[in-house]
Design an enzyme around this catalytic site. Sequence first.
Site: not given
Lengths: 581, 581
Positions: A282, A348-350
Amino acid sequence: MVVLQLLSFWFLILGPVVAIWPQPSSISTGDTPLFINRDIKVTYNGNPILFDPDYESPKIDSKNVVQGGVRRALGTIFNHGLYPWMFHPRNETRSFQPRLSDRSFLKILEITQTGIDNPSTFKPLAGEVDESYELSIEIDGKASISAVSSTGILRALETFTQLFYTYSSYRDYYTPYAPVSIKDAPKFPHRGLMLDTSRSYYSVKSILRTIDGCAASKLNVLHWHITDAQSWPLEIPALPELSAKGAYNPNMVYTPEDVRMVQEYGIVRGVQVVLEVDQPGHISSLAWSHPELLTAYDYQPYTDFCAEPPCGSLRLNDSAVERLLDKMMDDLLPRLQPFSAYFHNGGDEIKASNSAVDPSVGTNDTAVVSKLLQSYTDKSSARVRKAGMTPIVWEEIPVDWNVTLDADMVVHSWLGSDSVSKITNKGYKVIDANYNYLYLPCGLGQWVTFSPGSSYQNGEPFTDWCSPFKSWERVYSYNPTAGLTNEQAEKVIGSEATIWSEYTDELTLDGLAWPRTSVLGEILWTGPLNEDGQSGSRNQTSAAPRINELRERLVLRGIQAARLQMTYCTEGGNCVQPLGA
Amino acid sequence: MVVLQLLSFWFLILGPVVAIWPQPSSISTGDTPLFINRDIKVTYNGNPILFDPDYESPKIDSKNVVQGGVRRALGTIFNHGLYPWMFHPRNETRSFQPRLSDRSFLKILEITQTGIDNPSTFKPLAGEVDESYELSIEIDGKASISAVSSTGILRALETFTQLFYTYSSYRDYYTPYAPVSIKDAPKFPHRGLMLDTSRSYYSVKSILRTIDGCAASKLNVLHWHITDAQSWPLEIPALPELSAKGAYNPNMVYTPEDVRMVQEYGIVRGVQVVLEVDQPGHISSLAWSHPELLTAYDYQPYTDFCAEPPCGSLRLNDSAVERLLDKMMDDLLPRLQPFSAYFHNGGDEIKASNSAVDPSVGTNDTAVVSKLLQSYTDKSSARVRKAGMTPIVWEEIPVDWNVTLDADMVVHSWLGSDSVSKITNKGYKVIDANYNYLYLPCGLGQWVTFSPGSSYQNGEPFTDWCSPFKSWERVYSYNPTAGLTNEQAEKVIGSEATIWSEYTDELTLDGLAWPRTSVLGEILWTGPLNEDGQSGSRNQTSAAPRINELRERLVLRGIQAARLQMTYCTEGGNCVQPLGA
């Protein structure tokens, strides 16, 4: 059940409830009207406070915070007050008002702070500041506020404004409820709203207005998700290229002065502004200035590499990445530290797929990536520690990647109560942003477009991944500690409502954020038990008149909050779902 | 499919599309820039039109309509124009602009009306006015508009404004597209938006702004659902008690002057304002002034008697009801007739249970109620005929109650394509407002509240009956003639998007209505076939840049339209769902 139903009718028949939002811990009111005008004397620890509308707080200390709070409270009552005709039966809009003849006035508001503020009062870790207060209004014309901290006084002043109405003349102001006695304190110390200013840019003015909404609802955190993959609006003077190239537009940049102004504006209102620079995912808006630091930038199909385009992560094993982050944080964090106890490092969201194409890694082996993320997180945390702040990370860091954190770090959960359970089992403090209740733009549709013939993974009716829209009733049914043991529940420091900005910008912000964020505010202020002291669904029917009134007050204070019920309902019409129907 | 996908990339790579919304029937453009400034000469049938910003149209005739249209078009270009940086690659916001040196100017705009307007031009029955136009811009600096009617000229002028951009200097204005040649005409003659001003009151200002949105999107009808069960904001001078007692507030009344102003404002913009007084149901706000005319007023449980409280219908066999309606319509309709070809008599959601408790009926026998509704409808229609207008009714009148209508009456459908099929089979003209696509506030939640222990008929997550929210992609997948034979399809005169106001008022109106109503506008303008001349899903990916640009133009014209995609997408990022993903 019948009793409860009758109770709600009883409220409707008797007329307005005392519409304090969030509901105080204890409140008793009478029915003697007391008027207020600009002659009211206000004292703080025995010294007079002058009501100067042009006063601007020059520095952050107890006296200035209280003085600013008083100024705004009186300004709200006298300039942005509510003539509450829409909460009384139609065509009787004057008969509910007290008579102007023989009226009594509130003569003095005595504010007493029983404790002494310290620096952490103005940028507390969760729980460090005592926000409790007592408020009384006597029929002889004396009001009193007592609180341990200046923050408690700010909370009391918000309650104070909600006790007052504007007369139909628009020249007189009164409370119908004297004598009033309130004791109040929040149950959760972290009560927040997250705003994403990367996918859409928000003017500083709209961010300040959002802080106004937080303060009016006794929320105490604005989580500023200031950067993400889509744009980099954060000016870093040591690295001017980041925003010069990564902002959507040269005008869409938050300067150090902007950030400081937002933080100070928040503090004097009891709202801590916590910045987040999401990383190592991100963050691909850095590609505009430093493409050499990224892996998988804008890879397609994006669904293999990230949640939404443009994909890209910082390389996990690259000293150039660390040097850039050192330089960035050495510039940024010392400027934030005077105003924030926390800094949010994201996380988040790796996706391991990014590491597979990362020249510094070259594998998607989870064990390898986890180890690199441990090291990455340790360094990120160390930067925050060096500046004297406490790090926050998104839940994936400890949950998905099994990264070990310092015991005092805070984990930001968004995937729901199972996640909260896992995180608290690891012993970490949790901020919950359960997307099933608190992701406020959910349900508005897809931001991605479909061509004819593409297989519609999320095709007609083109709902988004977190549909449906989280109605106020849905938010009001949220319980931050649902399904947790007492020991787990103690680790939940609070929650945040969330404005992601795929299809939201400042033009529709207010209606999305308000009053639903205030609805969360009541849950966090009053705790996970309902009005009967039970866990479980709260009574929307008794809450509705109060949240409807808060909505009107927010509108009068300049926030274009959404309507939740028709005036037909607010004026006393029966808008309760019939039993059994 | 691959070709289409490549096509959309091609658009993205080549940069901006010519973003006319709705898409013209045929358009060709070049790449020669032409500037425009306030020296442009505008002629109408050979006579000069002076650009006077203070000009206000004194009366409704062709010349004044055209003159007003020109004034607004130039005002839009020079004062509310779009500097389109967000539709070009980031950090190249100036390179896409034409050079200011050696620039050529548009010198003249010649407007030719090839037909002669007649009174029906300004208040047409569906199909009575020819809205087609031709528009050209030559590289030698001459632009031409040709149309049969002044309405066609208004449509051309809206297209004209969309061809122009504001320079980064904010002092220069240009089109990059000369030469331009456009031939255009709408496929459906009735292109509308319905606004409910009973459940929530909307200021006249917000209604005028809504007409601006219609005109900008080439919609031609504002259906003003002015009264309903919750409040009666419509002032009827012959019956002053109706609004004096039935409006939410004495200030929340539409006077005859207000109504006339709204109608005139619409007409000069090519938007016919059609009023609806819903009856015999959805009218219980008359209970505030004439309770003796109603049956089942506020009966509980409301679910047995109506769709939402307060229940109540006009008595179906009561001469006092007819006398009141005679008086009301004798007052109202002659004032509307100069500006409207239609009047909407309502007729939705009538329940026989109301007739069972109606002292003038006393039975819920469908045969009896149907017969009474035939008589009721005949009388209501006769009032509209007497005033020289054509009646519209909701679908329940002919479909549920089998009432026979005059062949030229228009039936307003809302229950979907099966209903449209039934109505057209009966031979009636149809306006479709399919709630599955066109009810814009759907999905925001319940307006009714639930007490703990009530059985949640529509309980958690507390979604409303017509959830989910109708995203722009959903609206764009709407086909007004889906599933119809050609013969049936010919009866569909158009559609309306719909703003019911249970949880909407003027503060959130713009974001709900726009640009989704414009999305419907394109479907109605271009017809039920997609861009490949096929029926079926339209290409969102090629439409997105155009609707995103219209959104920005609406915002600049004062309408707080919702964002549909991130700036990351509009500036050329790939926001297309990957094939197969």
